[in-house]
Design an enzyme around this catalytic site. Structure first.
Site, short mmCIF file in Angstrom:
data_model
loop_
_atom_site.label_atom_id
_atom_site.label_comp_id
_atom_site.label_asym_id
_atom_site.label_seq_id
_atom_site.Cartn_x
_atom_site.Cartn_y
_atom_site.Cartn_z
CG ASP A 114 47.84 44.47 48.52
OD1 ASP A 114 47.06 45.00 47.71
OD2 ASP A 114 47.44 43.81 49.50
CB SER A 159 45.00 47.43 49.87
OG SER A 159 44.30 46.80 48.85
CG HIS A 160 42.30 49.83 47.38
ND1 HIS A 160 42.26 48.92 48.40
CD2 HIS A 160 41.36 50.75 47.64
CE1 HIS A 160 41.32 49.28 49.26
NE2 HIS A 160 40.76 50.39 48.83
CG ASP A 188 45.02 42.06 47.70
OD1 ASP A 188 45.02 43.12 47.03
OD2 ASP A 188 44.73 42.01 48.91
NE ARG A 189 41.09 45.95 46.66
CZ ARG A 189 40.17 46.82 47.03
NH1 ARG A 189 39.60 47.61 46.13
NH2 ARG A 189 39.82 46.94 48.29
CE LYS A 227 41.35 41.79 47.74
NZ LYS A 227 41.06 41.96 49.16
CD GLU A 277 35.91 40.38 49.32
OE1 GLU A 277 35.27 40.81 50.29
OE2 GLU A 277 37.11 40.57 49.17
CG ASP A 303 45.39 45.82 44.95
OD1 ASP A 303 46.04 44.84 44.54
OD2 ASP A 303 44.91 45.88 46.10
C1 G16 Z 1 39.99 44.42 51.72
C2 G16 Z 1 39.37 43.11 52.09
C3 G16 Z 1 38.29 42.76 51.12
C4 G16 Z 1 37.28 43.88 51.02
C5 G16 Z 1 37.99 45.16 50.65
C6 G16 Z 1 37.07 46.37 50.66
O1 G16 Z 1 40.68 44.31 50.51
O2 G16 Z 1 40.32 42.08 52.12
O3 G16 Z 1 37.68 41.59 51.56
O4 G16 Z 1 36.30 43.59 50.08
O5 G16 Z 1 39.00 45.42 51.59
O6 G16 Z 1 36.60 46.56 51.92
P1 G16 Z 1 35.80 47.86 52.33
O7 G16 Z 1 34.55 47.83 51.50
O8 G16 Z 1 35.55 47.69 53.79
O9 G16 Z 1 36.64 49.05 51.98
P2 G16 Z 1 42.05 45.07 50.26
O10 G16 Z 1 42.39 44.76 48.83
O11 G16 Z 1 41.78 46.53 50.51
O12 G16 Z 1 43.00 44.49 51.25
#
Ligand code: G16
Length: 583
Positions: free
Chosen positions: A302, A124-125, A304-305, A400, A387, A300
């Site tokens: 991937d 992800s990020h 999705d953000r 997302k 979120e 980000d």
């Molecule tokens: C994932 C989840 C999201 C979550 C985020 C942060 O996103 O899909 O629902 O809000 O992690 O999670 P945490 O607060 O546990 O770090 P992503 O974009 O990282 O796949």
């Protein structure tokens, strides 16, 4: 035709393969350990019903980060050996997380097949590169992340695994060119189809938004736009959509060439890491030269953000989802017949709640993790959700969707400006947000992240916050010592969620302190880091009086921040005097 054989390899369990908020994320060096990826992939196959593996079609792709290409070849060989019939791969291994979800739900293969799931290779990020992060997560037939029941099973399997299967003699597939590679194994034919997923994604976006009206907005000389993919996979879609379909100037795109190491940056679309965009939009420390763009957005790794910015203006993700929900029906054709309901994660501000109440919409509060929205959407209970962590989306897929969020905002701007494109002044992002606050009130909001804290210290800090909840009078005494002006805490608990669709219960989803005036403090440990622990503090205060909604959020929230630091004993437990990131 190439023939392959299946080899059974012995292995032993490797510790620490518990999927987090969204899959297994670790350093590349950890993933490269012998059998590390193999164990996790086999444990996943073993956790799925047999018919979702044998004879099935699965997707294997990701954000293109370092180690993806090797991982894709390993997973193809393991899929073949486990009886999968067809593997779909994005060209060069690239497919954004939302595009994967769309492909699972919408695409039909050359042989008429539909996919039953996907291995998405992303952290992800988190940064990428030989010494940075890699990740694997599995998505199900509905296009959404595996639910907890499945990830728990995968984890249980990783603890007892003693064998995996692999077609070692299957030659590597050239994933740089589109086409189908066919071969034969002991269980019959096996094929790998490489395709350009942006074609499917563009088609999906066109079925949701009115591209013509967005194009009119983008072609207005008064509207300027800037999109920063932070060298993540969003770049592979941005050019197709924003430039080729919607007519934006190519110079509107920055960092849109996907790179294995994200150009050495941190592909997290927030005010700290999306530096170039932040500067261009006039939100940096120094003032940029020339006219500032009207609208800016970032994605980000991937894709999705998303982060949404106006000229010198930041839209909090919590406000963004509320504003999209409030404007969706008029501005976005997909929602023309109304919203089925809306949902947010618990730490997200209550801005969406106020919209839901005013518009009489079904409303749900779920734990952090996109997987929790999926059940609601599958049951037809939710159309739009979001979120605080820069995630926004809808029931068009089960992830997302960063580019969707940008198109949603462009649709709102196009709708609001449909009669003023030739006029004096455009309705801006800031205008839309200010109007929203005037109607619904403002939820001042900030999140403090303490990254890479000692895991033991983080656990102790959280345990202390839980034990404090047993005496609210002590809590209120502590608050008065530091900030007498802050309201009393009237309720404190650990968030627990009972899924209204399948009845499953998720406990310990964040420590909440709820104040008499509606303010909230929430404390959670992140489930997406790869090293140490990340403590998140979410701080929120509601202001209904429209004459008081224009303050600087850090200033407005300063008293609550002091209270949060006092209650958590942050410095005492972690030694940290300041957070790593403030959003
Ligand atoms: C994932 C989840 C999201 C979550 C985020 C942060 O996103 O899909 O629902 O809000 O992690 O999670 P945490 O607060 O546990 O770090 P992503 O974009 O990282 O796949």
């Amino acid at each position: 035709m190439v023939m392959f054989t299946v080899v059974r390899k012995e292995t032993t369990p490797i510790e620490g393969q518990k999927p987090g908020t969204s899959g297994l994320r670790k350093k590349v060096t950890v993933f490269k350990q012998p059998n590390y990826l193999h164990n996790f992939v086999q444990s996943t196959f073993n956790a799925l019903p047999a018919d979702k593996v044998k004879g099935a079609t699965i997707v294997v792709s990701g954000d293109g980060r370092y180690f993806s290409k090797d991982a894709i070849q390993i997973i193809i060989k393991m899929a073949a050996a486990n009886g999968v019939k067809c593997v779909w791969v994005g060209q060069n291994g690239l497919m954004s997380t939302p595009a994967v979800s769309g492909v699972i739900r919408e695409r039909t293969g050359a042989d008429g097949s539909k996919a039953t799931g996907a291995f998405i290779l992303t952290a992800s990020h988190n940064p990428g590169g030989p010494h940075e992060d890699f990740g694997v997560k599995y998505n199900m037939e509905n296009g959404g992340p595996a639910p907890e029941a499945v990830t728990d099973k995968i984890f249980a399997n990783t603890k007892i695994i003693n064998e995996y299967f692999i077609a070692e003699d299957l030659p590597d597939v050239d994933i740089s060119v589109t086409g189908v590679t066919c071969c034969n194994g002991p269980e019959g034919p096996f094929s790998v189809e490489v395709f350009d997923s942006s074609v499917d994604y563009v088609k999906l976006m066109k079925s949701i938004f009115d591209f013509e009206s967005i194009q009119k907005l983008l072609s207005s000389p008064k509207f300027t736009f800037c999109y920063d993919a932070l060298h993540g996979v969003a770049g592979a879609y941005a050019k197709r959509i924003f430039v080729e379909e919607l007519g934006a100037d190519e110079s509107s795109l920055i960092n849109c060439v996907p790179k294995e190491d994200f150009g050495g940056g941190h592909p997290d679309p927030n005010l700290t890491y999306a530096k170039e965009l932040v500067a261009r939009m006039g939100l940096g420390k120094s003032s940029p030269q020339g006219e500032l763009p009207e609208f800016g957005a970032a994605a980000d790794g991937d894709a999705d953000r998303n982060m949404i910015l106006g000229k010198r203006f930041f839209v909090t993700p919590s406000d963004s989802v509320a504003i999209i929900a409030a404007n969706a029906v008029q501005s976005i054709p997909y929602f023309a017949s109304g919203l089925k309901g809306v949902a947010r994660s618990m730490p997200t501000s209550a801005a969406l709640d106020v919209v839901a109440k005013n518009l009489n919409l079904k409303f749900f509060e779920v734990p952090t993790g996109w997987k929790f929205f999926g059940n609601l959407m599958d049951a037809g209970l939710c159309s739009v959700c979001g979120e605080e962590s820069f995630g926004t989306g809808s029931d068009h897929i089960r992830e997302k969707d960063g580019i969707w969020a940008v198109l949603a905002w462009l649709s709102i701007l196009a709708f609001r400006n449909k009669d003023s494109l030739d006029g004096e002044k455009l309705v801006t992002v800031e205008d839309i947000v200010l109007q929203h606050w005037a109607t619904y009130g403002r939820h001042y909001y900030t999140r403090y992240d303490y990254e890479n804290v000692d895991a033991g210290a983080a656990k102790e800090l959280m345990a202390q916050l839980v034990s404090l909840q047993s005496s609210l009078s002590d809590v209120n005494k502590m608050i008065k010592e530091v900030r007498p002006e802050v309201a009393d805490v009237v309720e404190a608990d650990e968030f627990e969620y009972k899924d209204p669709v399948d009845g499953s219960v998720s406990k310990h989803q964040g420590i909440r302190y709820l104040f008499a005036d509606g303010s909230r403090l929430v404390f959670r440990l992140s489930g997406t880091g790869s090293e140490g622990a990340t403590i998140r503090i979410y701080i929120e205060q509601y202001e209904k009086d429209s004459s008081k909604t224009g303050r600087d959020s850090q200033e407005a929230l300063a008293p609550l921040v002091d209270v949060a630091l006092k209650l958590s004993k942050m410095q005492e437990f972690t030694g940290r005097s300041a957070p790593t990131v403030i959003t």
